[in-house]
Motif scaffolding. Structure first.
Motif, mmCIF file in Angstrom:
data_model
loop_
_atom_site.group_PDB
_atom_site.id
_atom_site.type_symbol
_atom_site.label_atom_id
_atom_site.label_comp_id
_atom_site.label_asym_id
_atom_site.label_seq_id
_atom_site.Cartn_x
_atom_site.Cartn_y
_atom_site.Cartn_z
ATOM 1 N N ASP A 27 0.741 -1.200 -0.141
ATOM 2 C CA ASP A 27 -0.110 0.107 -0.106
ATOM 3 C C ASP A 27 0.841 1.169 0.035
ATOM 4 O OD1 ASP A 27 -3.095 -1.041 0.571
ATOM 5 O OD2 ASP A 27 -1.723 -2.173 1.565
ATOM 6 N N ILE A 30 2.189 2.099 -3.703
ATOM 7 C CA ILE A 30 1.278 1.619 -4.890
ATOM 8 C C ILE A 30 1.606 2.759 -5.831
ATOM 9 C CG2 ILE A 30 -0.745 2.797 -3.860
ATOM 10 C CD1 ILE A 30 -2.401 0.654 -5.310
ATOM 11 N N TYR A 57 -4.102 -5.822 -8.421
ATOM 12 C CA TYR A 57 -5.800 -5.866 -7.895
ATOM 13 C C TYR A 57 -5.548 -7.390 -6.879
ATOM 14 C CZ TYR A 57 -10.562 -7.174 -7.194
ATOM 15 O OH TYR A 57 -11.687 -7.525 -6.851
ATOM 16 N N LEU A 60 -3.253 -6.758 -4.054
ATOM 17 C CA LEU A 60 -3.853 -5.806 -2.982
ATOM 18 C C LEU A 60 -5.079 -6.484 -2.026
ATOM 19 C CD1 LEU A 60 -4.331 -2.378 -4.832
ATOM 20 C CD2 LEU A 60 -3.087 -2.756 -2.850
ATOM 21 N N HIS A 64 -4.675 -7.092 1.711
ATOM 22 C CA HIS A 64 -5.706 -6.514 2.799
ATOM 23 C C HIS A 64 -6.361 -7.637 3.490
ATOM 24 C CE1 HIS A 64 -6.332 -2.706 0.091
ATOM 25 N NE2 HIS A 64 -4.946 -2.891 0.513
ATOM 26 N N ASN A 123 -6.244 1.083 3.384
ATOM 27 C CA ASN A 123 -7.108 0.359 2.015
ATOM 28 C C ASN A 123 -7.794 1.237 1.287
ATOM 29 O OD1 ASN A 123 -6.237 -1.948 3.465
ATOM 30 N ND2 ASN A 123 -8.114 -2.530 3.710
ATOM 31 N N SER A 126 -5.241 3.183 -1.032
ATOM 32 C CA SER A 126 -4.967 2.185 -2.032
ATOM 33 C C SER A 126 -5.945 2.057 -3.199
ATOM 34 C CB SER A 126 -4.435 1.294 -1.461
ATOM 35 O OG SER A 126 -3.463 1.150 -0.614
ATOM 36 N N TRP A 127 -7.093 1.746 -2.796
ATOM 37 C CA TRP A 127 -8.013 1.674 -3.854
ATOM 38 C C TRP A 127 -8.455 2.994 -4.756
ATOM 39 C CZ3 TRP A 127 -8.093 -2.738 -5.237
ATOM 40 C CH2 TRP A 127 -8.121 -4.087 -4.501
#
Length: 144
Positions: A27, A30, A57, A60, A64, A123, A126-127
């Motif tokens: 993260d 990224i 993806y 991650l 997570h 999270n 990161s997304w």
């Protein structure tokens, strides 16, 4: 970077935090990862961005999920210790050492619970970055 939840030392909060720090490396990096692997429009033909985004993806998602398991496992373990110490405290309310240990474990439990909030922020960030760079190259499955 995924780590199994079974080998985690939940007794020492500093070790727990250090493990999470190591596990959050994906993260933390990224933006760099996306900048070096997902092409801009001028380089679009040279790299398969959809495959790169798919792999990122999956990485991650795994990272997570792994961190979530570790945090929740440690919260469960520490909650159990707190419950046990509370029961002992009820039987022996004059024991100051027991009270001190109970307070220490309760504080550690609060810190671990706060890591769930930190995890949510990490999270989400990161997304957000992932979606900004990969949305035109990769569509995640709907069921996840």
């Amino acid at each position: 970077m995924a780590a199994p939840s079974s080998g985690v030392n939940c007794e020492e909060f500093a070790e727990f935090q250090e493990l999470l720090k190591v596990m959050r490396t994906i993260d933390d990096r990224i933006v760099h990862e996306l900048n070096t692997t997902v092409p801009t429009a001028s380089f679009a033909g040279k790299i398969d961005a959809s495959q790169t985004c798919k792999q990122l993806y999956e990485s991650l998602m795994a990272a997570h999920a792994s961190r979530d398991r570790v945090i929740k496992n440690c919260i469960a373990q520490t909650s159990s210790v707190v419950k046990q110490l509370r029961e002992e405290r009820e039987k022996n309310s004059d024991n100051l050492t027991l009270l001190k240990q109970l307070r220490k474990e309760q504080t550690k439990l609060k810190w671990m619970q706060s890591e769930l909030n930190v995890e949510e922020v990490v999270n989400d960030r990161s997304w957000k970055v992932f979606n900004e760079r990969c949305r035109i190259h990769f569509k995640p499955p709907k069921n996840e």
